[in-house]
Design a protein around this motif. Structure first.
Motif: not given
Length: 276
Positions: A225-250
């Protein structure tokens, strides 16, 4: 008992056999829906609970319906009981074993750097919110510390890459590593729903099979889950305020992979290959 939803005139129902000679491995049985024609992944019955310890779920894979029935043996029930217990332990800064686990996490994370104290500015380097990391465990408890320590010791290269944000183009405002780890533990606990009296998800049923094969299935899933979350983070070019959305997609990605045809163990998940 939850009544099964009918599909094409029939339903999935199973009755637990309380036989002491039951196999130590959770059984997988084929559901009698031979007339199915669509190849989409759909359910043909809601999770069914009959007696203590049975999960029966039915879903379609590659055009055929399959039923997963978990008939928990005493050994499997004990593994589930231990995992549930781990999930209920709060972090207690006054307990010597909890203090030692924190020190072990520091040593695994920064083997060449001496820790000045359990309350120290140093902890911010790891991504805790303040000088005292114990205040960040409230949401997920001691198991979130165990998960981080397991990750650091089992997949040290991936752990360090994520800690130091060495993969991909990083955001100016990154997620705090350690706090993200606590949130991932909490997300997995919610996804698996292991504390529920009756099973309510297919993912839970599949995970119980995996737990019967490997007592560390929860911890391995955490690392994935941790490596998936980081990959989703990079794929979305996310910032801190989008963390919850990244967690949902993870979570959505984990659920998708857990229900794939050939995934019988955590190690079979496609995203397991991201670990190193």
């Amino acid at each position: 008992m939850m009544s099964p939803r009918r599909n094409q005139g029939s339903s999935c129902v199973a009755i637990r056999t309380l036989s002491p000679s039951s196999s130590s491995v959770a059984s997988v049985s084929r559901c009698p829906h031979a007339s199915a024609s669509s190849s989409d992944d759909v359910t043909c019955g809601t999770p069914t609970w009959i007696g203590r310890g049975l999960t029966c779920v039915c879903f379609k894979r590659k055009g055929t319906y399959e039923r997963i029935c978990i008939n928990l043996t005493p050994n499997q029930e004990e593994r589930l009981r231990r995992l549930r217990h781990r999930m209920k332990v709060y972090f207690d800064a006054s307990r010597p074993d909890h203090q030692e686990a924190l020190r072990a996490l520091w040593s695994a994370t920064y083997p060449d750097q001496e820790l000045h104290g359990l309350i120290s500015e140093q902890w911010k380097e790891m991504g805790w919110q303040g000088r005292d990391p114990s205040t960040d465990f409230r949401g997920a408890g001691f198991i979130s510390l165990e998960n981080l320590l397991f990750f650091a010791k089992t997949f040290s290269t991936s752990f360090q890459l994520l800690l130091k944000k060495q993969r991909g183009k990083r955001a100016a405002w990154e997620y705090p590593f350690a706090v993200a780890g606590v949130n991932i533990t909490f997300m997995i606990m919610q996804m698996l729903d292991l504390d529920a009296t009756k099973p309510r998800t297919f993912v839970r049923a599949v995970f119980l099979q995996m737990l019967s094969e490997n007592e560390w299935a929860f911890d391995l899933l955490y690392c994935v889950a941790f490596v998936v979350m980081d990959k989703q983070w990079l794929d979305r070019n996310a910032t801190y305020m989008e963390f919850n959305e990244v967690l949902k997609s993870t979570r959505a990605q984990l659920e998708k992979e857990l229900l794939m045809d050939d995934v019988l163990r955590i190690e079979d998940m496609p995203s397991y290959g991201l670990l190193c």
